[in-house]
Enzyme design. Structure first.
Site, PDB file in Angstrom:
ATOM      1  N   HIS A  79       0.842  -1.200   0.000  1.00 51.12           N
ATOM      2  CA  HIS A  79       0.000   0.000   0.000  1.00 51.12           C
ATOM      3  C   HIS A  79       0.876   1.248   0.000  1.00 51.12           C
ATOM      4  O   HIS A  79       0.644   2.193  -0.767  1.00 51.12           O
ATOM      5  CB  HIS A  79      -0.919   0.020   1.222  1.00 51.12           C
ATOM      6  CG  HIS A  79      -2.128  -0.831   1.104  1.00 51.12           C
ATOM      7  ND1 HIS A  79      -2.074  -2.212   1.143  1.00 51.12           N
ATOM      8  CD2 HIS A  79      -3.439  -0.507   0.955  1.00 51.12           C
ATOM      9  CE1 HIS A  79      -3.300  -2.690   1.021  1.00 51.12           C
ATOM     10  NE2 HIS A  79      -4.149  -1.688   0.904  1.00 51.12           N
ATOM     11  N   HIS A 111       0.596  -3.295   9.334  1.00 58.92           N
ATOM     12  CA  HIS A 111       2.035  -3.186   9.084  1.00 58.92           C
ATOM     13  C   HIS A 111       2.737  -2.527  10.265  1.00 58.92           C
ATOM     14  O   HIS A 111       2.131  -1.730  10.992  1.00 58.92           O
ATOM     15  CB  HIS A 111       2.319  -2.370   7.813  1.00 58.92           C
ATOM     16  CG  HIS A 111       1.997  -3.095   6.554  1.00 58.92           C
ATOM     17  ND1 HIS A 111       2.790  -4.106   6.048  1.00 58.92           N
ATOM     18  CD2 HIS A 111       0.955  -2.960   5.694  1.00 58.92           C
ATOM     19  CE1 HIS A 111       2.252  -4.555   4.924  1.00 58.92           C
ATOM     20  NE2 HIS A 111       1.140  -3.885   4.699  1.00 58.92           N
TER      21      HIS A 111
END
Length: 399
Positions: A166, A213
């Protein structure tokens, strides 16, 4: 340095960021539906062995990517939101790095703004996403552990963490757009730089807020993308001209990405990483072939690298807004029809060839079925978006 890297990889750092933004685990619930991290639970299953991949027509053994008897399970984690501003801001920001954004923004750019820009964006997007996806399955770094982290996205739990794709995609899109427009359109460079930084930063922070993350994953994604942009920038113009190099160019565009998808790194268990990578490479291949078709058959003029005069960005009028939305709606409808038709047809052919029960959803995950049907489907989507949708626009009188 090693201590710094360990601190950036620490899940506690992500958890503290979530708490500062008002996101907390529910006090009356365990962090996992069944009391343990799905990844850890799968690792403790006795008798888990690596199984051979399916070989040959009609093979029944799990294909590459389905090697493990137990995979991370879906989970339901309850949480409390005490600051809805951050919650909606980062949920929206997370969507800017997901498929729904790219399947709308990139076609819209091609149909309504500048095919030259969409071409650059798609090439860099495909490059950074492939490298990021492959790096995940090679490094096999875990996502943040829960507890203490609250995880808001269920679909990606089976994927590894490093690097954040991302963050890579958002950084690539934002700064490729900035670099490609600075000498093409007249606008304040500082404003463009601020917008690029804000866009990529919001997406990066959303990966921490959603608990998907660590800080190191995000920083790694940004740095890898920056390095790729610096290394590839001198070749951008050359890549733009490749589609007119040879009539055999479409063959290379099909063969090379398909080979990369079919030989994707094998995971310990099934995750959507290979399927997503196939979708991205196939869409990029289809778009590239579409540009080649337009150039070879002279359907449209080839997007030029630079304009004779730097253009002013036209003001947004009601007519332009209605026209843009109409072209977008027409294009998306045609793309969805092509996607559904090609997907159903390709699946039926592959099910028949490998003698698989049609209703067997697990069969879609087999290597010899998943990669071909995804590749054929999204290559067709890419060709449709760049060739047939503009033809339909002209037929309907939409300039």
């Amino acid at each position: 340095m090693a201590e710094l890297l360990r601190s950036l990889q620490d899940s506690q750092l992500v958890a503290r960021f979530q708490r500062r933004c008002g996101l907390f685990p529910a006090p009356d619930e365990g962090p996992w539906e069944n009391g343990a991290d799905p990844t850890e639970r799968a690792a403790r299953v006795p008798g888990v062995e690596h199984l051979p991949a399916a070989n040959g027509k009609g093979g029944e053994a799990p294909a590459n990517g389905l090697r493990r008897a137990a995979a991370p399970e879906a989970y339901v984690q309850k949480y409390i939101v005490k600051n809805y501003f951050y919650y909606y801001l980062f949920q929206f920001s997370a969507a800017l790095g997901q498929e729904v954004f790219y399947i709308t923004f990139l076609p819209f750019t091609h149909w309504n703004i500048d095919p030259y820009l969409s071409r650059r964006l798609i090439i860099i997007w495909v490059l950074v996403m492939y490298i990021g996806q492959v790096a995940k399955d090679i490094l096999k770094w875990p996502r943040p552990s829960s507890p203490p982290v609250v995880k808001l996205e269920k679909r990606l739990i089976a994927e590894y963490g490093m690097p954040s794709t991302h963050a890579m995609a958002a950084t690539a899109i934002a700064f490729t757009l900035l670099i490609s427009t600075v000498d093409r359109y007249q606008y304040p460079f500082v404003l463009g730089l601020v917008m690029a930084v804000v866009f990529s930063t919001l997406v990066c922070l959303s990966r921490l807020y959603t608990g998907m993350h660590t800080v190191l994953d995000v920083l790694g994604g940004v740095l890898i993308t920056a390095l790729l942009i610096v290394l590839t920038y001198p070749a951008w113009t050359f890549i733009d001209c490749l589609d007119s190099a040879s009539p055999l160019f479409p063959v290379c565009v099909i063969v090379v990405p398909f080979f990369l998808c079919y030989n994707y790194p094998v995971s310990d268990y099934y995750s959507p990483t290979r399927a997503d990578t196939t979708t991205i490479l196939a869409a990029g291949a289809g778009v590239t072939i579409g540009f080649w078709i337009n150039h070879f058959f002279q359907l449209v003029s080839k997007p030029t690298e630079s304009l004779p005069v730097i253009q002013n960005i036209p003001p947004l009028t009601t007519y332009m807004l209605v026209l843009g939305l109409t072209k977008f709606a027409v294009g998306i409808v045609l793309i969805l029809l092509v996607r559904q038709l090609v997907q159903n047809l390709s699946l039926q052919v592959l099910y028949s060839w490998f003698k698989v029960v049609t209703r067997n959803k697990e069969a879609r995950r087999r290597l010899e079925i998943e990669v071909p049907y995804k590749f054929v489907t999204y290559t067709s989507v890419g060709i449709c978006a760049t060739t047939f949708v503009p033809m339909l626009h002209r037929f309907l009188g939409l300039p």
